[in-house]
Design an enzyme around this catalytic site. Structure first.
Site, PDB file in Angstrom:
ATOM      1  N   ASN A 237       0.875  -1.176   0.000  1.00  0.00           N
ATOM      2  CA  ASN A 237       0.000   0.000   0.000  1.00  0.00           C
ATOM      3  C   ASN A 237       0.912   1.226   0.000  1.00  0.00           C
ATOM      4  O   ASN A 237       1.540   1.532   1.008  1.00  0.00           O
ATOM      5  CB  ASN A 237      -0.872  -0.040   1.266  1.00  0.00           C
ATOM      6  CG  ASN A 237      -1.681   1.221   1.452  1.00  0.00           C
ATOM      7  OD1 ASN A 237      -1.786   2.055   0.545  1.00  0.00           O
ATOM      8  ND2 ASN A 237      -2.261   1.379   2.634  1.00  0.00           N
TER       9      ASN A 237
ATOM     10  N   LYS B 292       0.153   4.313  -0.210  1.00  0.00           N
ATOM     11  CA  LYS B 292      -0.435   5.492   0.448  1.00  0.00           C
ATOM     12  C   LYS B 292      -0.193   6.740  -0.408  1.00  0.00           C
ATOM     13  O   LYS B 292      -0.202   6.639  -1.629  1.00  0.00           O
ATOM     14  CB  LYS B 292       0.112   5.619   1.869  1.00  0.00           C
ATOM     15  CG  LYS B 292      -0.020   4.304   2.646  1.00  0.00           C
ATOM     16  CD  LYS B 292       0.282   4.412   4.112  1.00  0.00           C
ATOM     17  CE  LYS B 292       0.102   3.045   4.761  1.00  0.00           C
ATOM     18  NZ  LYS B 292       0.316   3.047   6.194  1.00  0.00           N
TER      19      LYS B 292
ATOM     20  N   HIS C  13      -9.007   0.862   5.213  1.00  0.00           N
ATOM     21  CA  HIS C  13      -7.700   1.055   5.858  1.00  0.00           C
ATOM     22  C   HIS C  13      -7.870   1.955   7.086  1.00  0.00           C
ATOM     23  O   HIS C  13      -8.682   2.875   7.068  1.00  0.00           O
ATOM     24  CB  HIS C  13      -6.706   1.664   4.868  1.00  0.00           C
ATOM     25  CG  HIS C  13      -5.320   1.648   5.413  1.00  0.00           C
ATOM     26  ND1 HIS C  13      -4.863   2.604   6.285  1.00  0.00           N
ATOM     27  CD2 HIS C  13      -4.319   0.752   5.271  1.00  0.00           C
ATOM     28  CE1 HIS C  13      -3.620   2.297   6.634  1.00  0.00           C
ATOM     29  NE2 HIS C  13      -3.268   1.182   6.042  1.00  0.00           N
TER      30      HIS C  13
ATOM     31  N   GLU D 299      -6.276   4.342   8.173  1.00  0.00           N
ATOM     32  CA  GLU D 299      -6.119   5.787   7.923  1.00  0.00           C
ATOM     33  C   GLU D 299      -7.399   6.369   7.322  1.00  0.00           C
ATOM     34  O   GLU D 299      -7.747   7.525   7.581  1.00  0.00           O
ATOM     35  CB  GLU D 299      -4.903   6.035   7.012  1.00  0.00           C
ATOM     36  CG  GLU D 299      -3.608   5.815   7.786  1.00  0.00           C
ATOM     37  CD  GLU D 299      -2.465   5.244   6.971  1.00  0.00           C
ATOM     38  OE1 GLU D 299      -2.488   5.363   5.729  1.00  0.00           O
ATOM     39  OE2 GLU D 299      -1.537   4.663   7.583  1.00  0.00           O
TER      40      GLU D 299
ATOM     41  N   GLU E  25      -4.943  -5.440  10.589  1.00  0.00           N
ATOM     42  CA  GLU E  25      -3.885  -4.463  10.840  1.00  0.00           C
ATOM     43  C   GLU E  25      -4.126  -3.779  12.180  1.00  0.00           C
ATOM     44  O   GLU E  25      -4.900  -2.819  12.262  1.00  0.00           O
ATOM     45  CB  GLU E  25      -3.886  -3.405   9.731  1.00  0.00           C
ATOM     46  CG  GLU E  25      -3.655  -3.975   8.351  1.00  0.00           C
ATOM     47  CD  GLU E  25      -3.115  -2.924   7.397  1.00  0.00           C
ATOM     48  OE1 GLU E  25      -1.995  -3.100   6.922  1.00  0.00           O
ATOM     49  OE2 GLU E  25      -3.807  -1.924   7.159  1.00  0.00           O
TER      50      GLU E  25
ATOM     51  N   GLY F 291       2.970   1.808  10.821  1.00  0.00           N
ATOM     52  CA  GLY F 291       3.884   2.927  10.664  1.00  0.00           C
ATOM     53  C   GLY F 291       4.605   3.307  11.946  1.00  0.00           C
ATOM     54  O   GLY F 291       5.251   4.351  12.021  1.00  0.00           O
TER      55      GLY F 291
ATOM     56  N   SER G  99       3.982  -2.570  10.179  1.00  0.00           N
ATOM     57  CA  SER G  99       5.447  -2.600  10.335  1.00  0.00           C
ATOM     58  C   SER G  99       6.078  -3.936   9.946  1.00  0.00           C
ATOM     59  O   SER G  99       7.040  -4.379  10.578  1.00  0.00           O
ATOM     60  CB  SER G  99       5.845  -2.206  11.761  1.00  0.00           C
ATOM     61  OG  SER G  99       5.387  -0.896  12.054  1.00  0.00           O
TER      62      SER G  99
ATOM     63  N   GLY H 260       3.136  -1.189   4.209  1.00  0.00           N
ATOM     64  CA  GLY H 260       3.223   0.241   3.929  1.00  0.00           C
ATOM     65  C   GLY H 260       4.660   0.633   3.639  1.00  0.00           C
ATOM     66  O   GLY H 260       5.149   0.508   2.518  1.00  0.00           O
ATOM     67  N   GLY H 261       5.355   1.074   4.674  1.00  0.00           N
ATOM     68  CA  GLY H 261       6.715   1.610   4.530  1.00  0.00           C
ATOM     69  C   GLY H 261       7.657   0.742   3.702  1.00  0.00           C
ATOM     70  O   GLY H 261       8.345   1.232   2.794  1.00  0.00           O
TER      71      GLY H 261
HETATM   72  P1  PGA Z   1       3.335  -0.056   7.617  1.00  0.00           P
HETATM   73  O1  PGA Z   1       1.845   0.177   7.049  1.00  0.00           O
HETATM   74  O2  PGA Z   1       3.845  -1.310   6.974  1.00  0.00           O
HETATM   75  O3  PGA Z   1       4.091   1.167   7.199  1.00  0.00           O
HETATM   76  O4  PGA Z   1       3.202  -0.192   9.100  1.00  0.00           O
HETATM   77  C1  PGA Z   1       0.969  -0.898   6.918  1.00  0.00           C
HETATM   78  C2  PGA Z   1      -0.328  -0.420   6.338  1.00  0.00           C
HETATM   79  O5  PGA Z   1      -0.749   0.703   6.644  1.00  0.00           O
HETATM   80  O6  PGA Z   1      -0.985  -1.136   5.560  1.00  0.00           O
END
Ligand code: PGA
Length: 253
Positions: free
Chosen positions: A9, A11, A97, A99, A169, A175, A215, A236-237
């Site tokens: 993802n 973002k 998600h 967010e 998640e 994050g 993460s 994500g990251g």
């Molecule tokens: P992250 O994000 O791997 O940066 O923790 C995961 C996500 O939001 O799907």
């Protein structure tokens, strides 16, 4: 047998040239890999989806959108419909998600409408859910996850589940650098499968892929992915750098 999935993802990251370059690097890095039963999905921002679909053609990389609106069309300034996504060759959409839930006020009841709209348009859905830190501290995490699933998905018909991928998640791990332990992930994934078996049947529960997100990185992926009910990750990251993302694909083999 259910699929293993590594989904990135992105973002609100990556300009058009950056997005093209990242897809190219991922494609090149995995072109000679044996990826039986393993799906590789990336979700760039809306404006880069069309180019991503083109770039990913003739590769195993699949392209997902990060969100969509629940209506067919109309006066919803700034929004994107399921049919618009379909018309540019996108076949998958991430919904719910954390967010979106936290910053854009998306509720379980709105998400259930989005899920219906996506399925009506024959899009596959990656449905995200998970508890916040206070829920875990107060040991309400199982109840919260159950209610998110019930309110968002348990109205679906049995046949709809072929088009659903789940992504657990825990919000406290997104994050933050903090990951749920492989045991915590397994414990929750097992419960999720049990809830689906109870509300539907064991075969649907066995066939649905349940991803872990929060993460995940090359250093912890293998251990998390090795758990019985963890079928991959929503990343994500670590999805923003080809080397890291490819290491995650390798970790699931
Ligand atoms: P992250 O994000 O791997 O940066 O923790 C995961 C996500 O939001 O799907």
């Amino acid at each position: 047998m259910r699929d293993k999935i590594v989904a990135g993802n992105w973002k609100m990251n990556k300009t058009l040239p950056e997005s093209k370059a990242l897809i190219k690097d991922i494609k090149n890095a995995i072109k000679n890999e044996e990826l039986q039963n393993i799906r590789v999905i990336v979700a760039p921002t809306f404006v880069n989806l069309r180019s991503a679909v083109k770039k990913a053609k003739k590769s195993v990389v699949e392209i997902a959108a990060q969100n969509m609106h629940q209506a067919d069309s109309g006066a919803y300034t700034g929004e994107i419909s399921a049919e618009m996504l379909k018309s540019i060759g996108v076949k998958i959409v991430i919904l719910g998600h954390s967010e979106r839930r936290e910053y854009f006020g998306e509720t379980d009841s709105l998400l259930s409408k989005k899920v219906d709209q996506a399925l009506n348009s024959k899009l596959e859905v990656i449905f995200c859910f998970g508890e916040v830190l206070e829920d875990r501290k107060s040991e309400n995490h199982f109840k919260i996850v159950e209610s998110q699933l019930k309110n968002g998905l348990f109205h679906l018909r049995e046949k709809d589940w072929k088009h659903i991928i789940l992504a657990y998640e825990p919000v406290w791990a997104i994050g933050t650098g903090e990951t749920a332990s492989p045991e915590q992930a397994q414990e929750m994934h097992k419960l999720i499968r049990k809830l689906i078996a109870e509300n539907y049947n064991q075969s649907i529960a066995n066939d649905v892929s349940i991803l872990y997100g929060g993460s995940v990185k090359p250093t912890n992926a293998k251990e998390i992915f090795s758990k019985e009910d963890v079928d991959g990750g929503l990343i994500g990251g670590a999805a923003l750098k080809a080397d890291d993302f490819v290491a995650l694909i390798q970790a699931i083999k």
